[in-house]
Design an enzyme around this catalytic site. Structure first.
Site, PDB file in Angstrom:
ATOM      1  N   SER A 143       0.812  -1.220   0.000  1.00 12.66           N
ATOM      2  CA  SER A 143       0.000   0.000   0.000  1.00 12.66           C
ATOM      3  C   SER A 143       0.844   1.269   0.000  1.00 12.66           C
ATOM      4  O   SER A 143       0.420   2.301  -0.530  1.00 12.66           O
ATOM      5  CB  SER A 143      -0.937   0.020   1.215  1.00 12.66           C
ATOM      6  OG  SER A 143      -0.185  -0.070   2.420  1.00 12.66           O
ATOM      7  N   HIS A 199      -0.356   5.306   6.868  1.00 11.76           N
ATOM      8  CA  HIS A 199      -0.093   5.637   5.474  1.00 11.76           C
ATOM      9  C   HIS A 199       0.109   7.132   5.302  1.00 11.76           C
ATOM     10  O   HIS A 199      -0.646   7.922   5.865  1.00 11.76           O
ATOM     11  CB  HIS A 199      -1.260   5.173   4.598  1.00 11.76           C
ATOM     12  CG  HIS A 199      -1.453   3.696   4.621  1.00 11.76           C
ATOM     13  ND1 HIS A 199      -2.309   3.080   5.499  1.00 11.76           N
ATOM     14  CD2 HIS A 199      -0.875   2.720   3.890  1.00 11.76           C
ATOM     15  CE1 HIS A 199      -2.262   1.772   5.310  1.00 11.76           C
ATOM     16  NE2 HIS A 199      -1.389   1.526   4.335  1.00 11.76           N
ATOM     17  N   ASP A 246      -5.354   6.975   9.656  1.00 10.40           N
ATOM     18  CA  ASP A 246      -4.970   5.654  10.178  1.00 10.40           C
ATOM     19  C   ASP A 246      -3.578   5.659  10.807  1.00 10.40           C
ATOM     20  O   ASP A 246      -3.177   4.699  11.444  1.00 10.40           O
ATOM     21  CB  ASP A 246      -5.069   4.580   9.095  1.00 10.40           C
ATOM     22  CG  ASP A 246      -4.052   4.735   7.959  1.00 10.40           C
ATOM     23  OD1 ASP A 246      -3.146   5.583   8.040  1.00 10.40           O
ATOM     24  OD2 ASP A 246      -4.183   3.978   6.977  1.00 10.40           O
TER      25      ASP A 246
END
Length: 184
Positions: A10, A163, A160
């Site tokens: 990611s 990221h 979060d």
């Protein structure tokens, strides 16, 4: 035109960005490559949630395209899932070996990850050492910590806290670019 393959999870894919095609760090580096007049095409093979085993299983698809430079960023999801550091290192080496086998003249850049030792003790120390070991064994350039200057800084990360935000990815690109530029 030569291909640069960014192969990761990611963090490479640009998870959570409004426009990963322009805001992920491979996209920002693509802009830098074009501005420098270098004749390379960036391919982003980031897959959110990917592990080293997952990367190994999907690698053949990406190796069907000629690769001049291979940028490897995997491993953090493995450690989060409790995969032993030895297995992570073995899988990363298998990815490197597969690319070298198919494209012996390909150049590499390894993007390292770290976790705070206070979170994982011995496991964290072992994990944090994987990338330096692999870089040394394979004589490849290393970015020691991909998220240097970004991790833990609230406004540079998504909610979060895992990221980078679009602003955070600009810093990530600045961390990777000098190492990659030297390879190009």
């Amino acid at each position: 035109m030569d291909n640069i393959l960014f192969f990761g999870d990611s963090l490479t894919a640009g998870y959570g960005l409004e426009n990963a095609a322009t805001e992920s760090f491979p996209a920002i580096i693509d802009t830098k490559i074009n501005a420098a007049g270098l004749n390379y095409r960036v391919m982003n093979a980031g897959l959110s949630g990917d592990t080293t085993a997952g990367g190994l299983s999907r690698l053949d698809y990406w190796l069907n395209k000629p690769i001049t430079v291979f940028v490897l960023e995997l491993g953090i999801n493995d450690i989060r899932r409790g995969v032993p550091p030895q297995t992570i290192q073995k899988n990363l080496q298998a990815i490197i070996d597969a690319v070298k086998s198919k494209y012996p003249s390909a150049k590499f850049v390894l993007l390292g990850m770290e976790i705070p030792v206070f979170l994982g003790g011995q496991i964290a120390e072992e994990f944090n050492g994987i990338y330096r070991k692999l870089a040394t064994i394979n004589q490849m350039p290393l970015v020691p910590f991909l998220l240097a200057g970004v991790m833990g800084i609230k406004h540079l990360n998504l909610q979060d806290r895992l990221h980078p935000s679009a602003q955070g990815y600009k810093i990530v690109a600045e961390t990777v670019w000098p190492v990659l530029k030297a390879v190009l």
